[in-house]
Scaffold this active site. Structure first.
Site, PDB file in Angstrom:
ATOM      1  N   ASN A   1       0.818  -1.218   0.000  1.00 37.47           N
ATOM      2  CA  ASN A   1       0.000   0.000   0.000  1.00 37.47           C
ATOM      3  C   ASN A   1       0.850   1.266   0.000  1.00 37.47           C
ATOM      4  O   ASN A   1       0.656   2.167  -0.829  1.00 37.47           O
ATOM      5  CB  ASN A   1      -0.934   0.008   1.216  1.00 37.47           C
ATOM      6  CG  ASN A   1      -1.971  -1.087   1.147  1.00 37.47           C
ATOM      7  OD1 ASN A   1      -1.642  -2.255   1.330  1.00 37.47           O
ATOM      8  ND2 ASN A   1      -3.207  -0.731   0.875  1.00 37.47           N
TER       9      ASN A   1
ATOM     10  N   SER B   1      -1.781   5.028  11.095  1.00 37.47           N
ATOM     11  CA  SER B   1      -2.901   4.430  11.823  1.00 37.47           C
ATOM     12  C   SER B   1      -2.403   3.330  12.762  1.00 37.47           C
ATOM     13  O   SER B   1      -1.630   3.595  13.671  1.00 37.47           O
ATOM     14  CB  SER B   1      -3.947   3.929  10.818  1.00 37.47           C
ATOM     15  OG  SER B   1      -5.171   3.665  11.449  1.00 37.47           O
TER      16      SER B   1
ATOM     17  N   ASP C   1     -10.631  13.399   9.656  1.00 33.62           N
ATOM     18  CA  ASP C   1     -10.464  11.948   9.794  1.00 33.62           C
ATOM     19  C   ASP C   1     -11.622  11.404  10.636  1.00 33.62           C
ATOM     20  O   ASP C   1     -11.815  11.814  11.786  1.00 33.62           O
ATOM     21  CB  ASP C   1      -9.118  11.683  10.492  1.00 33.62           C
ATOM     22  CG  ASP C   1      -8.732  10.211  10.522  1.00 33.62           C
ATOM     23  OD1 ASP C   1      -9.624   9.352  10.652  1.00 33.62           O
ATOM     24  OD2 ASP C   1      -7.519   9.936  10.447  1.00 33.62           O
TER      25      ASP C   1
ATOM     26  N   HIS D   1      -8.340  10.185   6.476  1.00 37.98           N
ATOM     27  CA  HIS D   1      -7.474   9.112   6.949  1.00 37.98           C
ATOM     28  C   HIS D   1      -6.734   8.394   5.818  1.00 37.98           C
ATOM     29  O   HIS D   1      -6.026   7.426   6.050  1.00 37.98           O
ATOM     30  CB  HIS D   1      -8.332   8.086   7.710  1.00 37.98           C
ATOM     31  CG  HIS D   1      -7.571   7.148   8.609  1.00 37.98           C
ATOM     32  ND1 HIS D   1      -6.950   7.569   9.769  1.00 37.98           N
ATOM     33  CD2 HIS D   1      -7.333   5.812   8.533  1.00 37.98           C
ATOM     34  CE1 HIS D   1      -6.374   6.536  10.369  1.00 37.98           C
ATOM     35  NE2 HIS D   1      -6.587   5.459   9.642  1.00 37.98           N
TER      36      HIS D   1
END
Length: 285
Positions: free
Chosen positions: A63, A152, A229, A262
């Site tokens: 990612n 995160s 977010d 986010h």
């Protein structure tokens, strides 16, 4: 048994190469993938410092490599990017894929204590095994000069790993990190299942609690957090960490970014700042 990593893909980018590898991890008891971005060398003997990137829930090693655009700044600064996967895979443990926020893709960068989840030892994999694999197989990487960052769940991992290993990493940064997992639903679900009911074990993986025990943090901790977010107020809790840093006299730069969410749109907007933050610390090493 340990084995040399096998290259499974390569792509040129900004003069360097994204190279993806597979290897068997004795720590996790399964095959794992990781990706390294090797910047273009200025000389045949150049050794690159490393920035480890820890990704978030549901992510893999790809990612960040595919979406962040971090390679442009990393190429310019001469920093290698190392992105491991986020959990063991292929073990077929009952319940490992029942939800997106626990099990596969949700290793939380801890060492599980519950027998069922004994393979979930991402903390040891990131801190101990992966640097050893890199050192033994890639002579162009200087594992003694390393920084760590993440997003995160991976921001949680970066902060806690850094705070527990100040001697191993020159700096830390994070995007929208889970800063106080003992007080949020994601953390409570993961910790109760991986670590059990003894909450003293949970405290070892909570950055807001760990910062209270830290001293001698020389490079400021950099955190970017989007104000839009959707996880900000119930899961991420950056102001809890900010208050703890103030109490501990720990240097923190918390940047609340208006309008950002986010996603990797947010990360790609500010990733160059993070690369430069780490480059400064790594080059002073």
């Amino acid at each position: 048994m340990e084995e040399k990593p096998t290259e499974i893909s390569t792509s040129k980018m900004f003069g360097g190469y994204n190279r993806r590898y597979r290897h068997f991890s004795p720590t996790l008891g399964c095959s794992m993938t990781f990706t390294v971005y090797f910047p273009p060398p200025s000389s045949p003997s150049q050794k690159f410092p490393i920035l480890y990137w820890l990704s978030g829930l549901t992510c893999t090693d790809e990612n960040f490599i595919m979406k962040s655009g971090a390679q442009r700044a990393a190429s310019g600064e001469g920093i290698a990017l190392v992105a491991p996967d986020t959990s063991p895979r292929g073990l077929n443990i009952e319940g490992e894929a029942d939800s997106w926020d626990f099990g596969v893709g949700a290793g939380f960068y801890l060492n599980a204590k519950e027998e069922k989840w004994k393979n979930w030892r991402m903390y040891d994999y990131v801190v101990k095994e992966l640097p050893k694999v890199l050192s033994e197989n890639f002579e162009q990487l200087d594992t003694s000069r390393a920084s760590i960052s993440g997003h995160s769940m991976g921001g949680h991992g970066a902060l806690t790993i850094y705070l527990k290993n100040l001697e191993k990493y020159k700096a830390v940064s994070a995007f929208a990190p889970v800063t106080n997992p003992t007080n949020c639903p994601w953390g409570q679900k993961a910790f109760s299942n991986y670590l059990g009911s003894d909450k003293s074990d949970w405290q070892e993986y909570d950055a807001t609690l760990l910062i209270e025990k830290c001293s001698k943090i020389s490079t400021p901790i950099l955190i970017d957090q989007g104000e839009d977010d959707k996880f900000l107020h119930d899961q991420l809790l950056p102001h809890n960490f900010e208050d703890a840093c103030k109490g501990a006299n720990a240097p923190l730069v918390l940047r609340m970014q208006p309008g950002y969410d986010h996603s990797y749109y947010f990360i790609s907007t500010f990733i160059d700042d993070h690369i430069h933050h780490h480059a400064k610390a790594l080059k002073c090493a």
